[in-house]
Design a protein around this motif. Structure first.
Motif, PDB file in Angstrom:
ATOM      1  N   CYS A  83      -5.111  77.534   7.174  1.00 47.10           N
ATOM      2  CA  CYS A  83      -4.204  77.196   8.282  1.00 47.10           C
ATOM      3  C   CYS A  83      -3.290  78.368   8.613  1.00 47.10           C
ATOM      4  O   CYS A  83      -3.007  78.638   9.789  1.00 47.10           O
ATOM      5  CB  CYS A  83      -3.377  75.956   7.934  1.00 47.10           C
ATOM      6  SG  CYS A  83      -4.332  74.423   7.936  1.00 47.10           S
ATOM      7  N   HIS A  87      -3.345  80.391  12.203  1.00 39.98           N
ATOM      8  CA  HIS A  87      -2.130  80.529  13.004  1.00 39.98           C
ATOM      9  C   HIS A  87      -1.810  82.000  13.277  1.00 39.98           C
ATOM     10  O   HIS A  87      -1.582  82.400  14.419  1.00 39.98           O
ATOM     11  CB  HIS A  87      -0.959  79.878  12.277  1.00 39.98           C
ATOM     12  CG  HIS A  87       0.374  80.101  12.935  1.00 39.98           C
ATOM     13  ND1 HIS A  87       0.813  79.348  13.999  1.00 39.98           N
ATOM     14  CD2 HIS A  87       1.355  81.010  12.674  1.00 39.98           C
ATOM     15  CE1 HIS A  87       2.012  79.771  14.370  1.00 39.98           C
ATOM     16  NE2 HIS A  87       2.357  80.776  13.587  1.00 39.98           N
ATOM     17  N   LYS A  95      -3.194  72.570  13.629  1.00 44.43           N
ATOM     18  CA  LYS A  95      -3.798  72.775  12.310  1.00 44.43           C
ATOM     19  C   LYS A  95      -3.453  71.583  11.412  1.00 44.43           C
ATOM     20  O   LYS A  95      -2.282  71.236  11.281  1.00 44.43           O
ATOM     21  CB  LYS A  95      -3.291  74.077  11.683  1.00 44.43           C
ATOM     22  CG  LYS A  95      -3.614  75.295  12.536  1.00 44.43           C
ATOM     23  CD  LYS A  95      -2.708  76.455  12.281  1.00 44.43           C
ATOM     24  CE  LYS A  95      -1.289  76.221  12.753  1.00 44.43           C
ATOM     25  NZ  LYS A  95      -1.114  76.099  14.205  1.00 44.43           N
ATOM     26  N   ALA A  97      -4.212  69.800   7.523  1.00 43.58           N
ATOM     27  CA  ALA A  97      -4.708  70.089   6.179  1.00 43.58           C
ATOM     28  C   ALA A  97      -4.576  68.870   5.280  1.00 43.58           C
ATOM     29  O   ALA A  97      -3.584  68.150   5.339  1.00 43.58           O
ATOM     30  CB  ALA A  97      -3.941  71.268   5.564  1.00 43.58           C
ATOM     31  N   ILE A 119       1.525  74.446   9.285  1.00 45.22           N
ATOM     32  CA  ILE A 119       0.568  73.345   9.322  1.00 45.22           C
ATOM     33  C   ILE A 119       1.217  72.208  10.116  1.00 45.22           C
ATOM     34  O   ILE A 119       2.323  71.777   9.808  1.00 45.22           O
ATOM     35  CB  ILE A 119       0.187  72.881   7.902  1.00 45.22           C
ATOM     36  CG1 ILE A 119      -0.409  74.054   7.103  1.00 45.22           C
ATOM     37  CG2 ILE A 119      -0.816  71.728   7.962  1.00 45.22           C
ATOM     38  CD1 ILE A 119      -0.740  73.716   5.662  1.00 45.22           C
TER      39      ILE A 119
END
Length: 458
Positions: A83, A87, A95, A97, A119
């Motif tokens: 992530c 980015h 994003k 996770a 994230i």
């Protein structure tokens, strides 16, 4: 939508299957070429072998113009790094996770910020499973409870039993039984076959019934389908991991809680952190230990270790020795279908909870929440109605006029914090939060399109 998924395990594979259609461009990254080949043969998606946290692999996957990256590998650290790179190097807008380590989850507010670890959404399976178990404890007798619209509305699954006032009667009799409470039965599963409910449909003992109502009316509605169970007062938990310890903390003030942990160090740590819970070092499959701890008086037995077989066997033993109800945690989806509804009352899957949470974040349109039901076969959906009568296919129309897919039913609408149980003549207004039941998860793509305003909507 261009989506990159890292990890072709149970969660990544199922998510890719759910999203693989003509409207999505899916790339699945994993280091298991055999698994990738199987998925590519079955679905319309691109696969790429490699390390999903590698800038080279992400570039090859098309991260530079991706809309969404979902990192669900087995490694939290791998997911976080992927992530970060997505980015920093590729400016991927969203994003998500999966993070399982409770140490990371506890510090999520500080760690997962744009300036630290960018994230957008954290999916913590253990937290999701714990919340699901607490909902089941709050509503004894329910098989599944999903809350929508800031908990104002709930979709509940229960088994109909002899003794329930509505059992043996048509659904239309519900108005006579509960004249001051609005609710809607949205599905019935009889011997695993879905029945689209009509007013004349007779509810039979053994049916699994899904209903939607204002959350405050759940117990009243449940009492129509079965004799209400007494609250769980004596709970035994097997496994002192993050789920077990978290549940014990939440329950020890209102229940008598015992927790069994075979690892001595973990047991000591549990004893230090839990004030009213009795911590037992031992094996939950030890019949003598269960007898000593009066298993016959336990209202709820929770097997929550990371070992599926140990959970199943200990729960079967506990039920045979007199425990009233057993809920087990299973990792393998095949076990989920095998054991649910037999001697073991409820089987829960962290993977299924994760897929359900992910679906809420990756769907098109303004879908606020997706709840996976019937082990992933059906779904509950909360979607916002946008537009007006010129730009929307739903706004300004009655429920009867909507072209919903077969088996999809609108159960409730939340308008300005007011819960409206949907009827054929109910008109949908702009910004309504609409809660639907779909008896086939494949229908969600049609529902997405139905609720999306036209391209001319400003």
């Amino acid at each position: 939508m261009k989506i990159i998924i890292l990890g072709a395990g149970q969660v990544g594979s199922t998510l890719a299957e759910n999203l693989a259609n003509g409207d999505n461009d899916i790339t699945l990254i994993d280091d298991n070429q055999e698994q990738l080949n199987k998925l590519q043969d079955k679905h319309d998606l691109r696969v790429l072998k490699g390390n999903g946290a590698s800038p080279r692999i992400l570039r090859e996957a098309g991260a530079s113009d991706a809309d969404l990256l979902v990192a669900v590998t087995q490694s939290d650290e791998h997911n976080m790094v992927a992530c970060q790179i997505a980015h920093t190097l590729f400016n991927v807008p969203t994003k998500i996770a999966r993070i399982r380590n409770p140490d990371y989850v506890r510090e999520r507010e500080q760690i997962f910020q744009t300036s630290v670890l960018p994230i957008d959404q954290i999916i913590a399976p253990e937290v999701l499973v714990k919340q699901e178990i607490l909902r089941l404890i709050n509503y004894p007798g329910a098989l599944q409870v999903s809350h929508f619209a800031d908990d104002l509305v709930s979709l509940v699954s229960v088994k109909a039993y002899y003794g329930g006032p509505l059992v043996g009667y048509p659904i239309s009799a519900l108005k006579d039984h509960l004249p001051h409470i609005e609710a809607r039965i949205v599905a019935i599963f009889r011997q695993e076959n879905a029945i689209i409910p009509q007013g004349s449909t007779i509810i039979e003992a053994g049916d699994e019934v899904f209903f939607i109502c204002a959350t405050q009316h759940i117990k009243a509605m449940m009492s129509e389908l079965q004799r209400l169970e007494k609250p769980h007062k004596r709970v035994m938990i097997v496994g002192g991991g993050s789920i077990g310890m978290g549940l014990a903390k939440d329950l020890e003030e209102r229940c008598s809680v015992k927790i069994i942990e075979r690892d001595a160090q973990k047991a000591d740590r549990l004893a230090e952190n839990l004030t009213k819970t009795l911590v037992l070092k031992g094996d939950a499959s030890d019949q003598e230990l269960l007898f000593e701890e009066h298993i016959e008086n336990i209202d709820l037995f929770l097997a929550l270790t990371s070992d599926d077989e140990a959970n199943i066997m200990s729960a079967l033993l506990a039920k045979r020795l007199g425990a009233k109800k057993a809920i087990v945690l299973v990792q393998r989806m095949a076990y989920l279908h095998l054991i649910q509804g037999g001697t073991i009352d409820i089987a829960l899957s962290p993977q299924q909870a994760t897929i359900s949470a992910l679906s809420s974040h990756v769907r098109k349109g303004d879908i606020l929440k997706v709840a996976s039901l019937k082990q992933g076969l059906a779904e509950g959906i909360e979607v916002v109605a946008h537009g007006d009568s010129d730009t929307s296919k739903v706004v300004g129309k009655t429920v009867k006029e909507l072209k919903l897919p077969q088996g999809a039913i609108i159960g409730a609408i939340v308008r300005d914090e007011n819960v409206i149980i949907a009827h054929k003549s109910t008109v949908i207004c702009e910004n309504d939060r609409v809660i639907l039941f779909a008896n086939d998860k494949k229908q969600i793509n049609e529902i997405e399109k139905l609720f999306q305003p036209s391209m001319f909507f400003l």
